[in-house]
Design a protein around this motif. Structure first.
Motif, PDB file in Angstrom:
ATOM      1  N   VAL A 174      22.864   4.454   4.947  1.00 20.58           N
ATOM      2  CA  VAL A 174      23.342   5.496   4.038  1.00 20.58           C
ATOM      3  C   VAL A 174      24.602   5.033   3.312  1.00 20.58           C
ATOM      4  O   VAL A 174      24.747   5.233   2.097  1.00 20.58           O
ATOM      5  N   PHE A 175      25.516   4.405   4.019  1.00 18.31           N
ATOM      6  CA  PHE A 175      26.745   3.931   3.402  1.00 18.31           C
ATOM      7  C   PHE A 175      26.466   2.835   2.381  1.00 18.31           C
ATOM      8  O   PHE A 175      26.957   2.877   1.249  1.00 18.31           O
ATOM      9  N   VAL A 176      25.678   1.846   2.771  1.00 19.01           N
ATOM     10  CA  VAL A 176      25.387   0.717   1.873  1.00 19.01           C
ATOM     11  C   VAL A 176      24.658   1.194   0.620  1.00 19.01           C
ATOM     12  O   VAL A 176      25.002   0.820  -0.510  1.00 19.01           O
ATOM     13  N   THR A 177      23.641   2.039   0.810  1.00 21.90           N
ATOM     14  CA  THR A 177      22.888   2.551  -0.336  1.00 21.90           C
ATOM     15  C   THR A 177      23.778   3.363  -1.264  1.00 21.90           C
ATOM     16  O   THR A 177      23.715   3.222  -2.492  1.00 21.90           O
ATOM     17  N   SER A 178      24.617   4.211  -0.692  1.00 18.00           N
ATOM     18  CA  SER A 178      25.507   5.042  -1.511  1.00 18.00           C
ATOM     19  C   SER A 178      26.468   4.183  -2.319  1.00 18.00           C
ATOM     20  O   SER A 178      26.692   4.420  -3.515  1.00 18.00           O
ATOM     21  N   GLY A 179      27.053   3.168  -1.683  1.00 15.83           N
ATOM     22  CA  GLY A 179      28.006   2.312  -2.378  1.00 15.83           C
ATOM     23  C   GLY A 179      27.371   1.521  -3.506  1.00 15.83           C
ATOM     24  O   GLY A 179      27.916   1.430  -4.609  1.00 15.83           O
ATOM     25  N   LEU A 180      26.199   0.931  -3.258  1.00 14.30           N
ATOM     26  CA  LEU A 180      25.531   0.135  -4.286  1.00 14.30           C
ATOM     27  C   LEU A 180      25.072   1.006  -5.456  1.00 14.30           C
ATOM     28  O   LEU A 180      25.173   0.604  -6.621  1.00 14.30           O
ATOM     29  N   LEU A 181      24.571   2.197  -5.160  1.00 15.51           N
ATOM     30  CA  LEU A 181      24.139   3.083  -6.230  1.00 15.51           C
ATOM     31  C   LEU A 181      25.336   3.563  -7.052  1.00 15.51           C
ATOM     32  O   LEU A 181      25.258   3.654  -8.292  1.00 15.51           O
ATOM     33  N   ALA A 182      26.456   3.847  -6.388  1.00 20.16           N
ATOM     34  CA  ALA A 182      27.663   4.238  -7.127  1.00 20.16           C
ATOM     35  C   ALA A 182      28.122   3.113  -8.040  1.00 20.16           C
ATOM     36  O   ALA A 182      28.531   3.355  -9.190  1.00 20.16           O
ATOM     37  N   LEU A 183      28.069   1.874  -7.564  1.00 25.59           N
ATOM     38  CA  LEU A 183      28.451   0.734  -8.392  1.00 25.59           C
ATOM     39  C   LEU A 183      27.558   0.640  -9.629  1.00 25.59           C
ATOM     40  O   LEU A 183      28.039   0.446 -10.755  1.00 25.59           O
ATOM     41  N   ALA A 184      26.232   0.780  -9.430  1.00 27.75           N
ATOM     42  CA  ALA A 184      25.293   0.672 -10.552  1.00 27.75           C
ATOM     43  C   ALA A 184      25.494   1.786 -11.571  1.00 27.75           C
ATOM     44  O   ALA A 184      25.550   1.544 -12.785  1.00 27.75           O
TER      45      ALA A 184
ATOM     46  N   ALA B 259      30.894  12.293  -6.512  1.00 25.84           N
ATOM     47  CA  ALA B 259      31.077  13.507  -5.714  1.00 25.84           C
ATOM     48  C   ALA B 259      30.114  13.559  -4.539  1.00 25.84           C
ATOM     49  O   ALA B 259      30.528  13.779  -3.391  1.00 25.84           O
ATOM     50  N   CYS B 260      28.843  13.371  -4.809  1.00 24.45           N
ATOM     51  CA  CYS B 260      27.816  13.580  -3.777  1.00 24.45           C
ATOM     52  C   CYS B 260      27.686  12.380  -2.835  1.00 24.45           C
ATOM     53  O   CYS B 260      27.644  12.535  -1.614  1.00 24.45           O
ATOM     54  N   LEU B 261      27.620  11.172  -3.406  1.00 26.67           N
ATOM     55  CA  LEU B 261      27.378  10.000  -2.566  1.00 26.67           C
ATOM     56  C   LEU B 261      28.588   9.631  -1.714  1.00 26.67           C
ATOM     57  O   LEU B 261      28.435   9.028  -0.655  1.00 26.67           O
ATOM     58  N   SER B 262      29.794   9.978  -2.175  1.00 25.21           N
ATOM     59  CA  SER B 262      30.957   9.728  -1.324  1.00 25.21           C
ATOM     60  C   SER B 262      30.868  10.549  -0.043  1.00 25.21           C
ATOM     61  O   SER B 262      31.257  10.087   1.042  1.00 25.21           O
ATOM     62  N   MET B 263      30.341  11.761  -0.148  1.00 24.49           N
ATOM     63  CA  MET B 263      30.145  12.587   1.040  1.00 24.49           C
ATOM     64  C   MET B 263      29.039  12.013   1.925  1.00 24.49           C
ATOM     65  O   MET B 263      29.138  12.031   3.151  1.00 24.49           O
ATOM     66  N   HIS B 264      27.980  11.486   1.317  1.00 21.18           N
ATOM     67  CA  HIS B 264      26.937  10.832   2.112  1.00 21.18           C
ATOM     68  C   HIS B 264      27.511   9.629   2.856  1.00 21.18           C
ATOM     69  O   HIS B 264      27.240   9.416   4.036  1.00 21.18           O
ATOM     70  N   ALA B 265      28.319   8.824   2.132  1.00 17.99           N
ATOM     71  CA  ALA B 265      28.906   7.636   2.749  1.00 17.99           C
ATOM     72  C   ALA B 265      29.827   8.015   3.904  1.00 17.99           C
ATOM     73  O   ALA B 265      29.823   7.371   4.958  1.00 17.99           O
ATOM     74  N   ALA B 266      30.631   9.074   3.702  1.00 21.37           N
ATOM     75  CA  ALA B 266      31.554   9.495   4.759  1.00 21.37           C
ATOM     76  C   ALA B 266      30.805  10.075   5.947  1.00 21.37           C
ATOM     77  O   ALA B 266      31.147   9.822   7.105  1.00 21.37           O
ATOM     78  N   ALA B 267      29.771  10.865   5.676  1.00 18.90           N
ATOM     79  CA  ALA B 267      29.033  11.494   6.765  1.00 18.90           C
ATOM     80  C   ALA B 267      28.263  10.470   7.590  1.00 18.90           C
ATOM     81  O   ALA B 267      27.989  10.695   8.763  1.00 18.90           O
TER      82      ALA B 267
ATOM     83  N   PRO C  59      37.966   7.836   6.444  1.00 17.90           N
ATOM     84  CA  PRO C  59      38.849   7.446   5.335  1.00 17.90           C
ATOM     85  C   PRO C  59      38.541   6.044   4.810  1.00 17.90           C
ATOM     86  O   PRO C  59      38.569   5.806   3.601  1.00 17.90           O
ATOM     87  N   VAL C  60      38.227   5.104   5.721  1.00 22.69           N
ATOM     88  CA  VAL C  60      37.874   3.754   5.301  1.00 22.69           C
ATOM     89  C   VAL C  60      36.564   3.766   4.530  1.00 22.69           C
ATOM     90  O   VAL C  60      36.412   3.081   3.509  1.00 22.69           O
ATOM     91  N   ALA C  61      35.589   4.542   5.000  1.00 23.71           N
ATOM     92  CA  ALA C  61      34.303   4.626   4.301  1.00 23.71           C
ATOM     93  C   ALA C  61      34.496   5.131   2.874  1.00 23.71           C
ATOM     94  O   ALA C  61      33.913   4.594   1.924  1.00 23.71           O
ATOM     95  N   ILE C  62      35.324   6.146   2.701  1.00 24.73           N
ATOM     96  CA  ILE C  62      35.575   6.674   1.361  1.00 24.73           C
ATOM     97  C   ILE C  62      36.322   5.652   0.508  1.00 24.73           C
ATOM     98  O   ILE C  62      36.038   5.482  -0.679  1.00 24.73           O
ATOM     99  N   GLY C  63      37.268   4.928   1.113  1.00 20.69           N
ATOM    100  CA  GLY C  63      37.997   3.904   0.367  1.00 20.69           C
ATOM    101  C   GLY C  63      37.095   2.782  -0.107  1.00 20.69           C
ATOM    102  O   GLY C  63      37.186   2.331  -1.254  1.00 20.69           O
ATOM    103  N   LEU C  64      36.204   2.308   0.762  1.00 21.01           N
ATOM    104  CA  LEU C  64      35.285   1.242   0.377  1.00 21.01           C
ATOM    105  C   LEU C  64      34.253   1.741  -0.635  1.00 21.01           C
ATOM    106  O   LEU C  64      33.858   1.008  -1.543  1.00 21.01           O
ATOM    107  N   PHE C  65      33.813   2.979  -0.477  1.00 16.81           N
ATOM    108  CA  PHE C  65      32.913   3.567  -1.473  1.00 16.81           C
ATOM    109  C   PHE C  65      33.602   3.625  -2.837  1.00 16.81           C
ATOM    110  O   PHE C  65      33.014   3.271  -3.864  1.00 16.81           O
ATOM    111  N   ALA C  66      34.853   4.085  -2.851  1.00 16.97           N
ATOM    112  CA  ALA C  66      35.595   4.160  -4.116  1.00 16.97           C
ATOM    113  C   ALA C  66      35.786   2.785  -4.730  1.00 16.97           C
ATOM    114  O   ALA C  66      35.793   2.641  -5.960  1.00 16.97           O
TER     115      ALA C  66
END
Length: 424
Positions: free
Chosen positions: A273-283, A380-388, A396-403
């Motif tokens: 969930v974290f990896v997918t959220s981060g890559l999709l946010a980047l794209a 908004a949405c995927l940052s919550m998925h990444a954190a959850a 906090p680290v998950a949100i930082g890396l997602f950002a």
């Protein structure tokens, strides 16, 4: 590991402010009772969103800044690049510090950086000092943003932050131009200091994020900084940046194997969930920032619009898309993760396709609406998925890396636009 639905507080306890999450020994602000309940969304938005206006304020006034500093416009553009670099690097660093020390030290450090950087920008007669001031502003802003995102707790409240980002980012160039015309370009570059006004109110919730007892992983932080720096400079110096990024990535991977609970937790990288959220946010972020720079040129070349009409149309499109993204975030809990992903990916693809093949002005503006909607909705949405999807102490680290992933998209987008459209 189970993932809480976006928009719920299940498993996302940062920001609740209840005694259950208060760190031992984290007292309330002197003379004030400890605040309970979630941090009001207004304060989170005020804490996080002025940085977006500050980031985009130089867009229309670079020539004025260059003349004042006695340099060329291309040299003055480093003020934009330095800000983007410090924002990208500072977000995971300050988020890691947030995990290690809790909320109060990070808010204080971020405030000092923003205020000190703004003072440098206000008085510096030389470009190097002004660059240092802009970098300090961005690093401090990154800490404020990381704190606000970690305290949001739900996709609805994160949507307020993301929509505010989009709206203030859209208004940033015009606001910067008006302030420069009325007073000085230095005032234009100081608008992000408004965020500090929210710090005293948010400090009342200092126990909402429990500090970790883990030793700070300085080597991991340094390697991630080098990697992020190389990736940010990739569009400007591809060969050197790619080599540095590969070396930093290998060294970071080896370090993570030796210290799996360090600055970049191995558990996060093994969480789909974290990896997918981060890559999709980047794209989606990269696509949006490509459209942001390319569509005004396309409106002129394909639809015959003049610069004023293109700028006004894009501003309206950005504001509409940002507002719509909040509606997605507010309803994401009812929709469920698969539906949210379908909407984000579908709209993002349609926006890119419209920009690539359409020559009618309103459709090009619709592409801008879709691009900003998909990107800010993802934030908004995927940052919550990444954190959850992360263990509670690592959120906090998950949100930082997602950002960081989102910020990298912002670094790549303008270079893509320059290669495909602006350079033609």
């Amino acid at each position: 590991m189970t993932t809480a639905p976006a928009g719920t507080d299940t498993g996302i306890r940062a920001g609740t402010g209840t005694s259950a999450t208060r760190a031992p020994g984290s007292p309330a602000a002197p003379g004030r009772p400890a605040a309970r309940g979630p941090v009001p969304a207004f304060w989170l938005a005020l804490l996080a969103t002025p940085i977006a206006a500050g980031a985009n304020a130089p867009v229309l006034i670079l020539p004025d800044m260059a003349r004042s500093l006695g340099v060329s416009t291309s040299t003055a553009s480093w003020l934009v690049s330095a800000f983007a670099w410090a924002m990208a690097v500072g977000t995971p660093l300050l988020a890691g510090l947030l995990r290690r020390t809790g909320l109060r030290p990070v808010l204080r450090l971020a405030s000092v950086l923003v205020l000190g950087g703004t003072l440098l920008v206000a008085v510096s007669p030389w470009l190097p000092l002004t660059l240092a001031g802009r970098a300090a502003q961005a690093a401090g802003g990154a800490g404020l943003v990381a704190s606000a995102m970690s305290l949001a707790g739900t996709a609805r409240r994160m949507g307020v932050i993301s929509a505010g980002f989009g709206m203030l980012g859209a208004a940033g160039p015009l606001l910067g131009e008006q302030l420069a015309h009325a007073a000085s370009w230095r005032l234009s570059l100081s608008v992000s200091v408004v965020a500090v006004l929210a710090v005293p109110a948010v400090l009342r919730y200092a126990g909402a994020i429990t500090p970790s007892s883990d030793r700070f992983d300085g080597r991991g932080a340094a390697l991630l900084t080098v990697l992020a720096t190389a990736l940010v400079t990739l569009p400007h110096a591809p060969l050197a940046a790619l080599g540095a990024a590969l070396v930093a990535a290998v060294l970071l991977a080896l370090h993570i194997r030796r210290r799996p609970e360090g600055f970049v937790p191995a558990a996060l990288l093994r969480t789909p969930v974290f990896v997918t959220s981060g890559l999709l946010a980047l794209a989606l972020s990269g696509s949006y920032f490509t459209l942001l720079f390319a569509v005004p040129r396309l409106l002129g070349d394909r639809a015959g619009w003049d610069t004023g009409a293109a700028g006004a149309g894009q501003l309206v499109a950005l504001l509409v898309g940002s507002a719509l993204s909040w509606l997605l975030a507010a309803s994401s809990a009812r929709m469920g993760r698969p539906a949210v992903l379908t909407v984000l990916i579908g709209v993002g693809v349609l926006a890119a396709a419209a920009a690539a093949f359409c020559d009618w002005g309103p459709l090009l503006l619709a592409a801008t609406v879709g691009g900003v909607f998909a990107a800010t909705g993802a934030n908004a949405c995927l940052s919550m998925h990444a954190a959850a999807g992360a263990p509670e102490h690592q959120r906090p680290v998950a949100i930082g890396l997602f950002a960081l992933c989102y910020q990298l998209g912002g670094a790549f987008g303008p270079a893509v636009a320059a290669a495909l459209v602006l350079g033609s």
